[in-house]
Write a protein that holds these residues in place. Sequence first.
Motif, PDB file in Angstrom:
ATOM      1  N   LEU A   1       0.765  -1.337   0.150  1.00 25.48           N
ATOM      2  CA  LEU A   1      -0.213   0.156   0.004  1.00 25.48           C
ATOM      3  C   LEU A   1       1.001   1.410   0.240  1.00 25.48           C
ATOM      4  O   LEU A   1       1.746   1.546   1.118  1.00 25.48           O
ATOM      5  CB  LEU A   1      -0.907   0.066   1.121  1.00 25.48           C
ATOM      6  N   ILE A   2       0.897   2.110  -1.193  1.00 24.93           N
ATOM      7  CA  ILE A   2       1.562   3.252  -1.316  1.00 24.93           C
ATOM      8  C   ILE A   2       0.654   4.370  -0.630  1.00 24.93           C
ATOM      9  O   ILE A   2      -0.505   4.636  -1.103  1.00 24.93           O
ATOM     10  CB  ILE A   2       1.991   3.612  -2.637  1.00 24.93           C
ATOM     11  N   ILE A   3       1.219   5.141   0.171  1.00 21.13           N
ATOM     12  CA  ILE A   3       0.593   6.384   0.863  1.00 21.13           C
ATOM     13  C   ILE A   3       1.293   7.467   0.498  1.00 21.13           C
ATOM     14  O   ILE A   3       2.374   7.859   1.007  1.00 21.13           O
ATOM     15  CB  ILE A   3       0.520   6.173   2.468  1.00 21.13           C
ATOM     16  N   PRO A   4       0.588   8.456  -0.348  1.00 26.18           N
ATOM     17  CA  PRO A   4       1.271   9.490  -1.041  1.00 26.18           C
ATOM     18  C   PRO A   4       1.509  10.676   0.124  1.00 26.18           C
ATOM     19  O   PRO A   4       1.070  10.654   1.252  1.00 26.18           O
ATOM     20  CB  PRO A   4       0.340  10.202  -2.057  1.00 26.18           C
ATOM     21  N   GLY A   5       2.390  11.698  -0.465  1.00 25.73           N
ATOM     22  CA  GLY A   5       2.491  12.807   0.384  1.00 25.73           C
ATOM     23  C   GLY A   5       1.621  14.112   0.416  1.00 25.73           C
ATOM     24  O   GLY A   5       0.553  13.880  -0.441  1.00 25.73           O
ATOM     25  N   LEU A   6       1.783  15.064   0.995  1.00 26.29           N
ATOM     26  CA  LEU A   6       1.021  16.224   0.802  1.00 26.29           C
ATOM     27  C   LEU A   6       0.839  16.823  -0.310  1.00 26.29           C
ATOM     28  O   LEU A   6       1.717  16.932  -1.276  1.00 26.29           O
ATOM     29  CB  LEU A   6       1.317  17.263   1.738  1.00 26.29           C
ATOM     30  N   SER A   7      -0.433  16.768  -1.016  1.00 29.06           N
ATOM     31  CA  SER A   7      -0.689  17.635  -2.275  1.00 29.06           C
ATOM     32  C   SER A   7      -0.540  16.588  -3.577  1.00 29.06           C
ATOM     33  O   SER A   7      -0.796  16.768  -4.575  1.00 29.06           O
ATOM     34  CB  SER A   7       0.307  18.723  -2.599  1.00 29.06           C
ATOM     35  N   GLU A   8      -0.090  15.428  -3.118  1.00 25.82           N
ATOM     36  CA  GLU A   8       0.141  14.373  -4.235  1.00 25.82           C
ATOM     37  C   GLU A   8      -0.937  13.751  -4.749  1.00 25.82           C
ATOM     38  O   GLU A   8      -2.077  13.691  -4.079  1.00 25.82           O
ATOM     39  CB  GLU A   8       1.245  13.422  -3.673  1.00 25.82           C
ATOM     40  N   PHE A   9      -0.853  12.829  -5.626  1.00 25.98           N
ATOM     41  CA  PHE A   9      -2.078  12.087  -6.106  1.00 25.98           C
ATOM     42  C   PHE A   9      -1.679  10.545  -6.945  1.00 25.98           C
ATOM     43  O   PHE A   9      -0.336  10.489  -7.162  1.00 25.98           O
ATOM     44  CB  PHE A   9      -2.995  12.867  -7.081  1.00 25.98           C
TER      45      PHE A   9
ATOM     46  N   ARG B   1       1.523  -7.032  -5.739  1.00 20.77           N
ATOM     47  CA  ARG B   1       0.348  -6.453  -5.897  1.00 20.77           C
ATOM     48  C   ARG B   1       0.452  -5.152  -5.199  1.00 20.77           C
ATOM     49  O   ARG B   1       0.523  -5.095  -4.025  1.00 20.77           O
ATOM     50  CB  ARG B   1      -0.841  -7.388  -5.401  1.00 20.77           C
ATOM     51  N   VAL B   2       0.059  -3.985  -5.780  1.00 20.80           N
ATOM     52  CA  VAL B   2       0.426  -2.673  -5.261  1.00 20.80           C
ATOM     53  C   VAL B   2      -0.816  -1.745  -5.153  1.00 20.80           C
ATOM     54  O   VAL B   2      -1.816  -1.941  -6.288  1.00 20.80           O
ATOM     55  CB  VAL B   2       1.490  -1.770  -6.141  1.00 20.80           C
ATOM     56  N   CYS B   3      -1.257  -0.876  -4.287  1.00 19.65           N
ATOM     57  CA  CYS B   3      -2.494  -0.263  -4.255  1.00 19.65           C
ATOM     58  C   CYS B   3      -1.905   1.192  -3.763  1.00 19.65           C
ATOM     59  O   CYS B   3      -1.054   1.343  -3.157  1.00 19.65           O
ATOM     60  CB  CYS B   3      -3.462  -0.864  -3.420  1.00 19.65           C
ATOM     61  N   VAL B   4      -2.635   2.137  -4.440  1.00 24.14           N
ATOM     62  CA  VAL B   4      -2.232   3.612  -4.046  1.00 24.14           C
ATOM     63  C   VAL B   4      -3.652   4.384  -3.949  1.00 24.14           C
ATOM     64  O   VAL B   4      -4.711   4.085  -4.718  1.00 24.14           O
ATOM     65  CB  VAL B   4      -1.593   4.341  -5.057  1.00 24.14           C
ATOM     66  N   LEU B   5      -3.694   5.439  -2.873  1.00 23.95           N
ATOM     67  CA  LEU B   5      -4.991   6.074  -2.746  1.00 23.95           C
ATOM     68  C   LEU B   5      -4.587   7.417  -2.916  1.00 23.95           C
ATOM     69  O   LEU B   5      -3.410   8.009  -2.586  1.00 23.95           O
ATOM     70  CB  LEU B   5      -5.568   5.628  -1.390  1.00 23.95           C
ATOM     71  N   ASP B   6      -5.710   8.411  -3.257  1.00 25.58           N
ATOM     72  CA  ASP B   6      -5.710   9.615  -3.061  1.00 25.58           C
ATOM     73  C   ASP B   6      -6.078   9.944  -1.685  1.00 25.58           C
ATOM     74  O   ASP B   6      -7.260   9.683  -1.382  1.00 25.58           O
ATOM     75  CB  ASP B   6      -6.701  10.477  -4.256  1.00 25.58           C
TER      76      ASP B   6
END
Length: 331
Positions: A34-42, A59-64
């Motif tokens: 699970l990839i957790i973005p930084g501030l203002s990212e998408f 297997r990879v997942c990302v969220l806004d």
Amino acid sequence: MKNNFRRFWIQTKKFRIRCSEYGFDLKKPRGDILIIPGLSEFIERYDQIAKKFTNRNFRVCVLDLPGQGLSTRFGIPKQVIDVDTFQIYWDAIEAIILNLNLGQKRGLMFLGNSLGGLLSIKYQINNKTFNFRPSLTICLAPMMGLPVSSVLQSIILYIVKIFNFFNIEKRGIPTNLASFFTVLGLVGKNVKSSLSKASTFWEKPENIAYYGKFKAEDASNHFKNNKDLETEGPSWNWVGNAIIECRDLFKTNSFSNYHSETLLILADDEYVTDPKAQEKALKIIPNVNLLRLPSCRHDIIHEKDEVQESFWAGIDKFIEKNKLKFEIVPS
């Protein structure tokens, strides 16, 4: 990239988050990431990172995150990043874990960038459910503190209380105020940029020269292709919450509930977050590993090729070292 990924939405009672899943068609993936973005990212910023992990059979997942990307916005105006409390972030992380059953059939790893690094760690500290915890955690240039003096932090918290009374705490912080505080030496040199439009970072000649024209244009094109991705820095309320969450990280016994094997990847030329707080965190995070990237700035995922080589070599080494822990599903 190939079409072995999908974009989708998760609706909760309080917000809607946009998500992306990659490698869902892999026959026997090594693990879930699970990839957790930084501030203002998408999400789009991480498509290539996700592809490299799927090529490694993950297997990879990302969220806004809520408040940015195409997820529900709460700021006034909506380009300002805001959440009532950081609990909304942890609720979003749990929502995608439950929706995709992450870590149920195989091991789970968190990869958090900047703000996402802080959220990756604090989610585990605050979460009492063992099955929802990752066995491995990778933090890229994690936000362990803000580049703001302790005196100014206390002033900001007081201002936020006043703004809460008048219901204006969700508004953005003027960039000229950041410039004033920079002159006084109360904030880091990059604070003004953090309060500006996210897209303008990639329009500055110095950043184009440093990261290269191709990477700068690629980053800029995301905003040109979808103007709804634009942000204009955090709200007063967000900054107040961030100050509190970062301070809580260093309370006595704050890591008593933390069990993940952790890799901190630190940029030697760090000026977006507080490098002193990162060094302090190194001393208190249990089971911590360190990868320092010389001649590297905060935005690690857009760095020069030679830095990227060290970055991926460090990640591969960390995963290989802990593969037995990672590839066993928690009972």
